[in-house]
Design an enzyme around this catalytic site. Sequence first.
Site, PDB file in Angstrom:
ATOM      1  CE  LYS A  53      -3.942  -2.306   2.105  1.00 24.79           C
ATOM      2  NZ  LYS A  53      -4.701  -2.703   3.300  1.00 24.79           N
ATOM      3  CD  GLN A  97      -3.850  -4.175   6.479  1.00 31.31           C
ATOM      4  OE1 GLN A  97      -3.912  -3.180   5.764  1.00 31.31           O
ATOM      5  NE2 GLN A  97      -4.275  -5.348   6.073  1.00 31.31           N
ATOM      6  CG  ASP A 120     -10.144   0.076   4.686  1.00 32.88           C
ATOM      7  OD1 ASP A 120      -9.911  -0.505   3.611  1.00 32.88           O
ATOM      8  OD2 ASP A 120      -9.429  -0.040   5.699  1.00 32.88           O
TER       9      ASP A 120
HETATM   10  N1  GUN Z   1      -7.332  -6.613   6.212  1.00 33.29           N
HETATM   11  C1  GUN Z   1      -7.719  -7.439   5.220  1.00 33.29           C
HETATM   12  N2  GUN Z   1      -8.360  -6.750   4.246  1.00 33.29           N
HETATM   13  C2  GUN Z   1      -8.375  -5.466   4.651  1.00 33.29           C
HETATM   14  C3  GUN Z   1      -8.889  -4.265   4.060  1.00 33.29           C
HETATM   15  O1  GUN Z   1      -9.465  -4.238   2.977  1.00 33.29           O
HETATM   16  N3  GUN Z   1      -8.707  -3.135   4.790  1.00 33.29           N
HETATM   17  C4  GUN Z   1      -8.074  -3.123   5.993  1.00 33.29           C
HETATM   18  N4  GUN Z   1      -7.959  -1.965   6.639  1.00 33.29           N
HETATM   19  N5  GUN Z   1      -7.596  -4.219   6.556  1.00 33.29           N
HETATM   20  C5  GUN Z   1      -7.736  -5.375   5.881  1.00 33.29           C
END
Ligand code: GUN
Length: 289
Positions: A53, A97, A120
């Site tokens: 990311k 996350q 998100d």
């Molecule tokens: N952990 C697994 N998938 C995701 C996601 O799409 N966003 C976040 N913040 N954590 C995750």
Amino acid sequence: MRAQLIDGKAVAAKLRMAVAAEVSDLVKRGVKPGLAVVLVGEDVASQVYVRSKVKQTVDVGMASLEHRLPADTSEATLLALIERLNHDSEVDGILVQLPLPEQIDDNRVLRAIDPSKDVDGFHPINVGQLATGTGGIVPCTPLGSLLLLKSVCNNLAGLDAVIVGRSNIVGKPMAQLLLGESCTVTVGHSRSRDLPAICRRADILVAAVGRPEIIRGAWIKPDAIVIDVGINRIPTAAGKPRLVGDVAFAEASEVASAITPVPGGVGPMTIACLLRNTVEAARRRRGLA
Ligand code: GUN
């Protein structure tokens, strides 16, 4: 192989180029969008995702602000950081996350994020806006899955869509997105009575259960479009784990009209959509949408 392969890497690369062009336009106007990524603890998979990311955020010309906190961080400390990021004018997007360590309540944390920075799309305000079709920020993996579907079929109206999996991150928002496209939507899950029969009705099948190759070729309606969201690591004798989806790919690709591979399908779309959401948030927050 009969099915057309839906190339997530190529679609994601195109989306990233479009985002980079938008960022460049904003930078010319004196706005550099910024994404803050918060990682708590040492979860290996989370570290890999966060690294990707951060790299891709920088690659498209945005500012990346990384916050790494130890595994024993208290909920109060994390909430205080989020409060700071909410008020930081350099920050357009906030991503915490998941999963979080067990002493921290995920829902309390997600609710603390300013909805206009919630790239998100997990805040109840954004969830509600998606459900009511009134805008808001859409979760990245379902959004990426929809873009892949649309890359092979522009008009989804009237099609029977089956989503297997009812998570807040994928299954439920995917159902809302497909309803928004005027599909007839069914959500199957672990307690569904006859999952193979439910799947066989699907013109569009979205697999998001996190169980390796659970969906077999015989479950798929001829000429269906199959979107495989699963990323499962299977141990091998050679030592290096093999990545497989929730769909038995070789079998399914003999029945479907189009299918996403794993890896190289939905995976690359998730981060590309995160970048898109961040630029969109930067624009909206400044009244430039
Ligand atoms: N952990 C697994 N998938 C995701 C996601 O799409 N966003 C976040 N913040 N954590 C995750």
